[in-house]
Scaffold this motif. Structure first.
Motif, mmCIF file in Angstrom:
data_model
loop_
_atom_site.group_PDB
_atom_site.id
_atom_site.type_symbol
_atom_site.label_atom_id
_atom_site.label_comp_id
_atom_site.label_asym_id
_atom_site.label_seq_id
_atom_site.Cartn_x
_atom_site.Cartn_y
_atom_site.Cartn_z
ATOM 1 N N VAL A 1 0.839 -1.203 0.000
ATOM 2 C CA VAL A 1 0.000 0.000 0.000
ATOM 3 C C VAL A 1 0.876 1.257 0.000
ATOM 4 O O VAL A 1 0.602 2.232 -0.699
ATOM 5 N N THR A 2 1.970 1.219 0.762
ATOM 6 C CA THR A 2 2.872 2.366 0.787
ATOM 7 C C THR A 2 3.513 2.590 -0.572
ATOM 8 O O THR A 2 3.673 3.741 -1.019
ATOM 9 N N LEU A 3 3.896 1.502 -1.269
ATOM 10 C CA LEU A 3 4.468 1.640 -2.606
ATOM 11 C C LEU A 3 3.471 2.247 -3.584
ATOM 12 O O LEU A 3 3.864 2.864 -4.577
ATOM 13 N N HIS A 4 2.181 2.109 -3.314
ATOM 14 C CA HIS A 4 1.151 2.720 -4.157
ATOM 15 C C HIS A 4 0.808 4.150 -3.715
ATOM 16 O O HIS A 4 -0.138 4.749 -4.239
ATOM 17 N N GLY A 5 1.527 4.687 -2.739
ATOM 18 C CA GLY A 5 1.261 6.044 -2.282
ATOM 19 C C GLY A 5 0.092 6.141 -1.321
ATOM 20 O O GLY A 5 -0.431 7.247 -1.108
ATOM 21 N N GLY A 6 -0.338 5.029 -0.746
ATOM 22 C CA GLY A 6 -1.474 5.034 0.173
ATOM 23 C C GLY A 6 -1.042 4.755 1.597
ATOM 24 O O GLY A 6 0.136 4.805 1.952
ATOM 25 N N ARG A 7 -2.023 4.424 2.426
ATOM 26 C CA ARG A 7 -1.763 4.117 3.823
ATOM 27 C C ARG A 7 -2.816 3.124 4.313
ATOM 28 O O ARG A 7 -3.898 3.023 3.730
ATOM 29 N N VAL A 8 -2.480 2.398 5.374
ATOM 30 C CA VAL A 8 -3.380 1.400 5.937
ATOM 31 C C VAL A 8 -3.350 1.533 7.449
ATOM 32 O O VAL A 8 -2.313 1.882 8.033
ATOM 33 N N GLU A 9 -4.487 1.282 8.086
ATOM 34 C CA GLU A 9 -4.566 1.345 9.540
ATOM 35 C C GLU A 9 -5.474 0.233 10.045
ATOM 36 O O GLU A 9 -6.358 -0.244 9.325
ATOM 37 N N ALA A 10 -5.217 -0.180 11.285
ATOM 38 C CA ALA A 10 -6.001 -1.236 11.928
ATOM 39 C C ALA A 10 -6.777 -0.639 13.081
ATOM 40 O O ALA A 10 -6.257 0.210 13.816
ATOM 41 N N ARG A 11 -8.038 -1.087 13.240
ATOM 42 C CA ARG A 11 -8.890 -0.615 14.322
ATOM 43 C C ARG A 11 -9.531 -1.810 15.012
ATOM 44 O O ARG A 11 -9.927 -2.776 14.351
ATOM 45 N N SER A 12 -9.667 -1.710 16.328
ATOM 46 C CA SER A 12 -10.337 -2.768 17.088
ATOM 47 C C SER A 12 -10.705 -2.229 18.449
ATOM 48 O O SER A 12 -9.943 -1.456 19.045
ATOM 49 N N ASP A 13 -11.886 -2.629 18.945
ATOM 50 C CA ASP A 13 -12.327 -2.235 20.282
ATOM 51 C C ASP A 13 -11.771 -3.121 21.374
ATOM 52 O O ASP A 13 -12.038 -2.888 22.544
ATOM 53 N N GLY A 14 -11.012 -4.157 20.994
ATOM 54 C CA GLY A 14 -10.400 -5.022 21.986
ATOM 55 C C GLY A 14 -10.632 -6.494 21.665
ATOM 56 O O GLY A 14 -11.300 -6.863 20.687
ATOM 57 N N PRO A 15 -10.047 -7.382 22.448
ATOM 58 C CA PRO A 15 -10.195 -8.825 22.216
ATOM 59 C C PRO A 15 -11.662 -9.245 22.209
ATOM 60 O O PRO A 15 -12.457 -8.820 23.041
ATOM 61 N N GLY A 16 -12.026 -10.077 21.222
ATOM 62 C CA GLY A 16 -13.380 -10.595 21.104
ATOM 63 C C GLY A 16 -14.351 -9.653 20.443
ATOM 64 O O GLY A 16 -15.532 -9.995 20.310
ATOM 65 N N LEU A 17 -13.918 -8.485 20.017
ATOM 66 C CA LEU A 17 -14.828 -7.486 19.448
ATOM 67 C C LEU A 17 -14.546 -7.216 17.982
ATOM 68 O O LEU A 17 -14.986 -6.200 17.444
ATOM 69 N N GLY A 18 -13.840 -8.113 17.319
ATOM 70 C CA GLY A 18 -13.612 -7.966 15.899
ATOM 71 C C GLY A 18 -12.584 -6.901 15.575
ATOM 72 O O GLY A 18 -12.026 -6.236 16.467
ATOM 73 N N SER A 19 -12.304 -6.718 14.287
ATOM 74 C CA SER A 19 -11.315 -5.747 13.851
ATOM 75 C C SER A 19 -11.671 -5.248 12.459
ATOM 76 O O SER A 19 -12.447 -5.876 11.729
ATOM 77 N N THR A 20 -11.092 -4.118 12.110
ATOM 78 C CA THR A 20 -11.283 -3.495 10.795
ATOM 79 C C THR A 20 -9.946 -3.016 10.287
ATOM 80 O O THR A 20 -9.182 -2.373 11.030
ATOM 81 N N PHE A 21 -9.650 -3.328 9.024
ATOM 82 C CA PHE A 21 -8.448 -2.836 8.365
ATOM 83 C C PHE A 21 -8.895 -1.904 7.240
ATOM 84 O O PHE A 21 -9.698 -2.293 6.381
#
Length: 615
Positions: free
Chosen positions: A574-594
């Motif tokens: 993603v960085t080589l394409h000039g973009g960015r990525v981030e990870a989000r989560s409310d904590g263990p057992g609550l799923g995640s979003t990239f």
């Protein structure tokens, strides 16, 4: 581009700082003293204002008492038996005798309800009498059948007087109106009897039409004249109070006023503005002058003291400058304890600096050796990864070929064949990831950019990660528009990014979970999110989730697989394409979003249009 320079604060000599300190210490005291004097002056003026209102209230009460006494006398005369018998000639004699007992009465009049004069004590009996001089108060007496006080009026004989009228009622019928024409002298004596305060300028009584009836100063000039319009307007708005106004002479005064409750006349006590404001103003100016002199003396003392302190601090500054250039500091003895301690500290600092320089050189040598060793270890690691990837790929090719031959010949049960194929594909994927990490680390990854609809890359990534998603029984939801999300990138690498994110979500979500893929346009960027309801990410792991070989908690049998390099590849690509990525989560057992953000590709027509419209 050079970084912006920060402007240094303005430098001032020590003497100015000490002068400012002295002034800053004395100024609050001076301000407090001035404010205190001003507050005392305001309180003193407020006391005088209260005294003015009190005097005006007493005058208003006296006016009502004088008028009440006149009304009582007239009411006694109204009970005369001669009026019962309509013996007006006899009543004329009684009225003449009553007038003789009241020095302020001009005349006693007996009027008919229609305004005709029947009896006048100032005229002999039988003289021809004209109509009543002031009809408004007569009309009010007839209508209300109550005593009424009329305004000050200039009589036919050229004398100022005001009527006090009392109704004469017989058998429930208004028969006559008995009137006393009273001169202002009654109230002149009233205001003269009260002892004026030292601050007073004049006292005035005005009738309900605001015409001056009595005045202590120049009554011959102002009796019978109306008050100033501004004063009249302000006094009508309140029952009593204090206001600033201009007298008939044109003098600025503070006026305390009060309205008489019965007759509605106004009593006014005035004091000149300079008498009330002058002492307070002079006190404030005196306090301010003394404060200014005190500030000047404090500043001069601070200036003289600062000359000696400045010499001693200058010596310490020279010693510090010598220390900065590697010399030996020499500080002159000082009578100021802080400056003396500063000189001692500079000498100790010189000795400590020599010791620290020796330690610094040793630390630099050890750090340089550690850096060389770390760089060698990093190169060895990169070479090992590259070698491991190639060494593992070499036997994989014949294994894949052999499995395909066995599948075509049907020499192996289908179940066992499926297991082998899945494991070989998994191993191949791990080897490819190792090789990609090695190439990225050594800067040998090439991105072949071309216009790509993000929906195509997402479809290819879903196809690559689909077997794992199906194997774990996940429900996959895709919300990606087929057009309008075009980026300038490598379709293969973008598909790899999607596949790695889906694979990561599938591995760390319990079987039967939910995975959602969404994409949308966000300003000048195209956003792509992969959301799951799996194990989530702990707060301490979230900042390191994209680092190489970093993984979340795994089961003992490691059935999820993986080496912890998938998300590292995602961030690198993603960085080589000039973009960015981030990870989000409310904590263990609550799923995640990239969340991946890539620069949107502006269509050529839109770009040319924006260029034409630019100024």
């Amino acid at each position: 581009m050079t970084p912006p320079t920060t402007s240094s604060p303005r430098r001032l000599p020590l003497r100015w700082h000490l002068i400012g300190l002295a002034i800053g210490a004395v100024l609050p005291v001076v301000v407090f003293a001035v404010l205190l004097v001003a507050q005392l002056a305001r309180k003193e003026r407020a006391a005088v204002e209260r005294q003015l209102v009190s005097s005006a209230r007493m005058m208003a009460s006296g006016v009502d008492r004088e008028i009440a006494a006149t009304i009582r006398t007239l009411e006694v005369m109204a009970q005369s038996e001669r009026l019962d018998r309509a013996d007006l000639e006899g009543f004329h004699s009684e009225a003449w005798r009553a007038q003789r007992t009241q020095p302020s009465w001009v005349s006693v009049l007996l009027l008919s309800p229609d305004g005709r004069q029947l009896v006048s004590s100032s005229q002999p009996w039988g003289a021809v009498l004209g109509p009543a001089n002031e009809l408004e108060s007569l009309r009010r007496t007839v209508e209300t059948r109550r005593p009424v006080v009329g305004p000050l009026t200039l009589g036919r004989l050229g004398r100022w007087a005001f009527p006090v009228r009392v109704p004469v009622v017989r058998d429930g019928r208004l028969k006559y109106v008995l009137t006393a024409a009273v001169t202002p002298s009654a109230f002149s004596e009233l205001i003269a009897r009260q002892s004026p305060a030292q601050e007073e300028w004049t006292r005035t009584i005005a009738d309900h039409k605001d015409v001056v009836v009595a005045r202590t100063r120049s009554p011959e000039l102002f009796v019978g004249k109306p008050g100033t319009p501004s004063f009249l307007q302000q006094t009508r708005a309140a029952g009593e109070g204090v206001l600033r106004s201009t007298t008939l002479e044109g003098i600025e005064v503070y006026s305390g006023f009060s309205h008489a409750p019965f007759c509605g006349w106004t009593a006014v006590v005035t004091a000149r503005v300079e008498v009330l404001d002058g002492p307070g103003r002079r006190s404030v100016l005196t306090a301010a002058g003394l404060g200014l002199a005190l500030l000047l003396l404090s500043g001069l003392g601070a200036f003289l003291l600062s000359r000696r302190i400045a010499r001693e601090i200058g010596s310490a500054a020279s010693a510090a400058d010598a220390l900065a250039h590697g010399g030996q500091p020499r500080v002159e003895p000082s009578s100021v304890a802080e400056v003396a301690r500063l000189g001692e500290a500079l000498e100790r600092s010189a000795e400590l600096l020599l010791s620290r320089e020796r330690e610094r050189d040793e630390h630099l040598a050890r750090a340089e050796a550690a850096r060389v060793e770390a760089e060698a270890a990093s190169r060895s690691k990169d070479e090992f990864l590259a070698m491991l990837g190639h060494e593992l790929r070499n036997p994989l090719a014949p294994i894949v070929t052999a499995l395909e031959v066995l599948r075509l010949r049907g020499q192996m049960p289908e179940r066992e064949m499926g297991i082998l194929q899945r494991q070989v594909k998994h191993l191949t994927r791990l080897v490819d990831d190792l090789l990609d990490v090695s190439r990225i680390t050594r800067g040998k990854v090439e991105i072949r950019r071309e216009p790509v609809e993000l929906s195509a890359a997402v479809a290819k990534g879903i196809e690559m990660a689909g077997p794992l998603v199906e194997q774990r029984g996940h429900e996959l939801t895709v919300d990606v528009p087929p057009h309008g999300l075009e980026v300038h990138g490598d379709p293969i690498r973008l598909s790899q990014v999607v596949a790695n994110l889906l694979t990561n979500a599938a591995r760390y979500t319990e079987p039967g979970g939910h995975i959602a893929v969404r994409a949308w346009r966000d300003g000048e960027e195209v956003a792509l999110s992969v959301t799951d309801d799996g194990r989530g990410i702990s707060e301490d792991l979230l900042p390191r989730v994209f680092d190489l070989f970093v993984q979340g908690p795994r089961t003992i049998d490691r059935r999820e697989g993986g080496l912890g390099i998938g998300l590292t590849l995602v961030r690198s690509l993603v960085t080589l394409h000039g973009g960015r990525v981030e990870a989000r989560s409310d904590g263990p057992g609550l799923g995640s979003t990239f969340l991946v953000r890539l620069p949107a590709l502006v269509p050529a027509a839109e770009l040319s249009g924006s260029l034409r419209s630019a100024p």
